[in-house]
Write a protein that holds these residues in place. Structure first.
Motif, PDB file in Angstrom:
ATOM      1  N   LEU A  62       0.697  -1.679  -0.104  1.00  0.00           N
ATOM      2  CA  LEU A  62       0.292  -0.332   0.383  1.00  0.00           C
ATOM      3  C   LEU A  62       0.669   1.003   0.323  1.00  0.00           C
ATOM      4  CD1 LEU A  62      -2.312  -1.087   2.834  1.00  0.00           C
ATOM      5  CD2 LEU A  62      -2.606  -1.246   0.554  1.00  0.00           C
ATOM      6  N   THR A  63       0.857   2.478  -0.673  1.00  0.00           N
ATOM      7  CA  THR A  63       1.172   3.809  -0.747  1.00  0.00           C
ATOM      8  C   THR A  63      -0.076   4.265  -0.768  1.00  0.00           C
ATOM      9  OG1 THR A  63       2.391   3.049  -2.549  1.00  0.00           O
ATOM     10  CG2 THR A  63       2.864   5.010  -1.831  1.00  0.00           C
ATOM     11  N   ALA A  64       0.514   5.057   0.600  1.00  0.00           N
ATOM     12  CA  ALA A  64      -1.352   6.452   0.904  1.00  0.00           C
ATOM     13  C   ALA A  64      -0.572   7.671   0.141  1.00  0.00           C
ATOM     14  CB  ALA A  64      -0.857   6.552   2.536  1.00  0.00           C
ATOM     15  N   TRP A  65      -1.616   8.126  -1.178  1.00  0.00           N
ATOM     16  CA  TRP A  65      -1.025   9.694  -1.176  1.00  0.00           C
ATOM     17  C   TRP A  65      -2.006  10.164  -0.660  1.00  0.00           C
ATOM     18  CZ3 TRP A  65      -4.681  11.271  -4.632  1.00  0.00           C
ATOM     19  CH2 TRP A  65      -5.696   9.464  -5.918  1.00  0.00           C
ATOM     20  N   PHE A  66      -3.069  10.099  -0.234  1.00  0.00           N
ATOM     21  CA  PHE A  66      -3.830  11.212   0.164  1.00  0.00           C
ATOM     22  C   PHE A  66      -4.296  10.770   1.781  1.00  0.00           C
ATOM     23  CE2 PHE A  66      -8.041  13.133   0.431  1.00  0.00           C
ATOM     24  CZ  PHE A  66      -7.851  14.944   0.851  1.00  0.00           C
ATOM     25  N   GLU A  67      -4.223  12.126   2.982  1.00  0.00           N
ATOM     26  CA  GLU A  67      -5.132  11.577   3.303  1.00  0.00           C
ATOM     27  C   GLU A  67      -6.045  12.661   4.172  1.00  0.00           C
ATOM     28  OE1 GLU A  67      -1.803  11.413   6.343  1.00  0.00           O
ATOM     29  OE2 GLU A  67      -1.933   9.210   6.112  1.00  0.00           O
ATOM     30  N   ALA A  68      -7.249  12.966   4.846  1.00  0.00           N
ATOM     31  CA  ALA A  68      -8.221  13.525   5.294  1.00  0.00           C
ATOM     32  C   ALA A  68      -7.762  14.235   5.848  1.00  0.00           C
ATOM     33  CB  ALA A  68      -9.245  13.447   4.802  1.00  0.00           C
ATOM     34  N   ALA A  69      -6.568  15.375   5.994  1.00  0.00           N
ATOM     35  CA  ALA A  69      -5.871  16.101   7.784  1.00  0.00           C
ATOM     36  C   ALA A  69      -7.048  16.566   8.059  1.00  0.00           C
ATOM     37  CB  ALA A  69      -5.051  16.580   6.841  1.00  0.00           C
ATOM     38  N   ASP A  70      -8.421  17.039   7.673  1.00  0.00           N
ATOM     39  CA  ASP A  70      -9.370  17.317   8.344  1.00  0.00           C
ATOM     40  C   ASP A  70     -10.571  16.929   9.103  1.00  0.00           C
ATOM     41  OD1 ASP A  70     -10.761  17.307   6.218  1.00  0.00           O
ATOM     42  OD2 ASP A  70     -10.808  19.302   6.080  1.00  0.00           O
ATOM     43  N   CYS A  71      -9.978  15.739   9.082  1.00  0.00           N
ATOM     44  CA  CYS A  71     -10.936  14.681   9.728  1.00  0.00           C
ATOM     45  C   CYS A  71     -10.450  13.132   9.926  1.00  0.00           C
ATOM     46  CB  CYS A  71     -11.845  13.729   8.066  1.00  0.00           C
ATOM     47  SG  CYS A  71     -13.042  13.185   8.512  1.00  0.00           S
ATOM     48  N   ASP A  72     -10.613  13.269  11.454  1.00  0.00           N
ATOM     49  CA  ASP A  72     -10.199  12.392  12.340  1.00  0.00           C
ATOM     50  C   ASP A  72     -10.780  10.862  12.276  1.00  0.00           C
ATOM     51  OD1 ASP A  72      -7.948  13.776  13.605  1.00  0.00           O
ATOM     52  OD2 ASP A  72      -8.875  14.384  15.329  1.00  0.00           O
ATOM     53  N   ASN A  73     -12.043  10.589  12.941  1.00  0.00           N
ATOM     54  CA  ASN A  73     -12.732   9.776  12.971  1.00  0.00           C
ATOM     55  C   ASN A  73     -14.062   9.744  12.096  1.00  0.00           C
ATOM     56  OD1 ASN A  73     -12.539   7.098  13.426  1.00  0.00           O
ATOM     57  ND2 ASN A  73     -13.708   7.844  16.033  1.00  0.00           N
ATOM     58  N   PRO A  74     -14.348   8.996  10.522  1.00  0.00           N
ATOM     59  CA  PRO A  74     -13.209   8.364  10.585  1.00  0.00           C
ATOM     60  C   PRO A  74     -12.324   8.416   9.720  1.00  0.00           C
ATOM     61  CG  PRO A  74     -14.879   8.455   8.615  1.00  0.00           C
ATOM     62  CD  PRO A  74     -15.419   9.633   9.982  1.00  0.00           C
ATOM     63  N   ALA A  75     -10.767   8.285   9.844  1.00  0.00           N
ATOM     64  CA  ALA A  75      -9.385   8.182   9.509  1.00  0.00           C
ATOM     65  C   ALA A  75      -9.305   8.044   8.194  1.00  0.00           C
ATOM     66  CB  ALA A  75      -8.538   7.836   9.822  1.00  0.00           C
ATOM     67  N   ILE A  76      -9.973   8.454   6.500  1.00  0.00           N
ATOM     68  CA  ILE A  76     -10.028   8.190   5.531  1.00  0.00           C
ATOM     69  C   ILE A  76      -7.966   8.398   4.522  1.00  0.00           C
ATOM     70  CG2 ILE A  76     -11.084   9.155   3.251  1.00  0.00           C
ATOM     71  CD1 ILE A  76     -13.058  10.283   5.431  1.00  0.00           C
ATOM     72  N   THR A  77      -8.325   7.536   4.341  1.00  0.00           N
ATOM     73  CA  THR A  77      -7.000   7.552   2.713  1.00  0.00           C
ATOM     74  C   THR A  77      -6.903   7.208   1.600  1.00  0.00           C
ATOM     75  OG1 THR A  77      -5.657   6.966   5.333  1.00  0.00           O
ATOM     76  CG2 THR A  77      -4.670   6.597   2.574  1.00  0.00           C
ATOM     77  N   GLU A  78      -6.067   8.154   0.943  1.00  0.00           N
ATOM     78  CA  GLU A  78      -6.250   6.855  -0.660  1.00  0.00           C
ATOM     79  C   GLU A  78      -5.209   6.446  -0.804  1.00  0.00           C
ATOM     80  OE1 GLU A  78      -8.105   9.346  -3.615  1.00  0.00           O
ATOM     81  OE2 GLU A  78     -10.190  10.346  -2.251  1.00  0.00           O
ATOM     82  N   TRP A  79      -5.392   5.228  -1.468  1.00  0.00           N
ATOM     83  CA  TRP A  79      -3.980   4.167  -2.050  1.00  0.00           C
ATOM     84  C   TRP A  79      -3.926   4.196  -3.083  1.00  0.00           C
ATOM     85  CZ3 TRP A  79      -2.574   3.028   3.175  1.00  0.00           C
ATOM     86  CH2 TRP A  79      -3.342   2.861   4.329  1.00  0.00           C
ATOM     87  N   THR A  80      -2.644   3.628  -3.186  1.00  0.00           N
ATOM     88  CA  THR A  80      -2.479   3.005  -4.728  1.00  0.00           C
ATOM     89  C   THR A  80      -1.854   1.760  -4.002  1.00  0.00           C
ATOM     90  OG1 THR A  80      -1.890   4.713  -5.873  1.00  0.00           O
ATOM     91  CG2 THR A  80      -0.665   3.184  -6.346  1.00  0.00           C
ATOM     92  N   VAL A  81      -1.970   0.347  -4.416  1.00  0.00           N
ATOM     93  CA  VAL A  81      -2.194  -0.928  -4.110  1.00  0.00           C
ATOM     94  C   VAL A  81      -1.083  -1.931  -5.704  1.00  0.00           C
ATOM     95  CG1 VAL A  81      -2.839  -3.264  -3.613  1.00  0.00           C
ATOM     96  CG2 VAL A  81      -4.378  -1.163  -2.944  1.00  0.00           C
ATOM     97  N   THR A  82      -0.282  -2.441  -4.957  1.00  0.00           N
ATOM     98  CA  THR A  82       0.895  -2.846  -5.901  1.00  0.00           C
ATOM     99  C   THR A  82       0.650  -4.474  -5.736  1.00  0.00           C
ATOM    100  OG1 THR A  82       2.771  -1.949  -5.447  1.00  0.00           O
ATOM    101  CG2 THR A  82       1.732  -0.877  -7.266  1.00  0.00           C
ATOM    102  N   GLY A  83       0.903  -4.839  -6.657  1.00  0.00           N
ATOM    103  CA  GLY A  83       1.517  -6.671  -6.338  1.00  0.00           C
ATOM    104  C   GLY A  83       1.653  -7.313  -7.393  1.00  0.00           C
ATOM    105  N   THR A  84       1.971  -8.442  -7.261  1.00  0.00           N
ATOM    106  CA  THR A  84       2.915  -9.342  -8.315  1.00  0.00           C
ATOM    107  C   THR A  84       1.777 -10.822  -8.254  1.00  0.00           C
ATOM    108  OG1 THR A  84       4.801  -8.429  -9.110  1.00  0.00           O
ATOM    109  CG2 THR A  84       4.008 -10.286  -9.716  1.00  0.00           C
ATOM    110  N   HIS A  85       0.721 -11.026  -8.826  1.00  0.00           N
ATOM    111  CA  HIS A  85      -0.183 -12.174  -8.421  1.00  0.00           C
ATOM    112  C   HIS A  85       0.645 -13.445  -8.492  1.00  0.00           C
ATOM    113  CE1 HIS A  85      -3.674 -14.554  -9.934  1.00  0.00           C
ATOM    114  NE2 HIS A  85      -2.990 -14.460  -9.117  1.00  0.00           N
ATOM    115  N   GLU A  86       1.393 -13.829  -7.632  1.00  0.00           N
ATOM    116  CA  GLU A  86       2.125 -15.190  -7.906  1.00  0.00           C
ATOM    117  C   GLU A  86       1.928 -16.254  -7.406  1.00  0.00           C
ATOM    118  OE1 GLU A  86       6.310 -13.675  -6.660  1.00  0.00           O
ATOM    119  OE2 GLU A  86       6.469 -12.049  -8.153  1.00  0.00           O
ATOM    120  N   GLY A  87       0.640 -16.301  -6.374  1.00  0.00           N
ATOM    121  CA  GLY A  87       0.033 -17.469  -5.735  1.00  0.00           C
ATOM    122  C   GLY A  87      -2.476 -16.610  -5.743  1.00  0.00           C
TER     123      GLY A  87
END
Length: 149
Positions: A62-87
């Protein structure tokens, strides 16, 4: 930064380390994890879901690239997910997709509700078509007889 964000960052670090014990330590015992794949309740089911992704994508990251800094609960994050399908990867219809060797990159967002220093509800959103098309799946036209008129 608040305790809500501290727990969220711990979850991200534990996920990237594939440290299941540390991941579960971020969740309350009766936590609920909601994903496009389904709803998991409690540590056993939550662990199972993380294990599925780590098994299918041993380099899941996971690489977080945005966090809703003016919001605590819920804590909201946008991610980029990477991986290689090996299993093997469990598909929504119950079949298991064997390793394709394909690299995936997809976007996701999540909101984490925290009480007493633990995540009680974590909602993960990602575009399944974005993920599955990178694994070789496409859209299938519905049977014309099934289409709404």
């Amino acid at each position: 930064m608040s305790d809500f964000w501290t727990i969220k960052h711990r979850l991200c670090d534990a996920t990237n380390a594939h440290a299941l014990d540390r991941i579960l330590d971020c969740y309350s015992r009766d936590a609920v994890l909601v994903t496009p794949s389904g709803t998991m309740e409690g540590h056993e089911q939550i662990a199972w879901l993380y294990e599925q992704f780590f098994r299918g994508f041993p380099d899941f990251h996971l690489t977080a690239w945005f966090e809703a800094a003016d919001c605590d609960n819920p804590a909201i994050t946008e991610w980029t997910v990477t991986g290689t399908h090996e299993g093997p990867l469990l598909l929504p219809d119950g079949r298991e997709l064997q390793a394709t060797g394909r690299r995936v990159i997809y976007r996701a967002t999540c909101s984490s509700f925290v009480e007493n220093g633990k995540i009680t509800t974590h909602r993960e959103y990602y575009d399944q078509l974005e993920l599955y098309s990178q694994l070789g799946f496409g859209l299938k036209e519905l049977d014309p007889a099934l289409r709404a008129v």
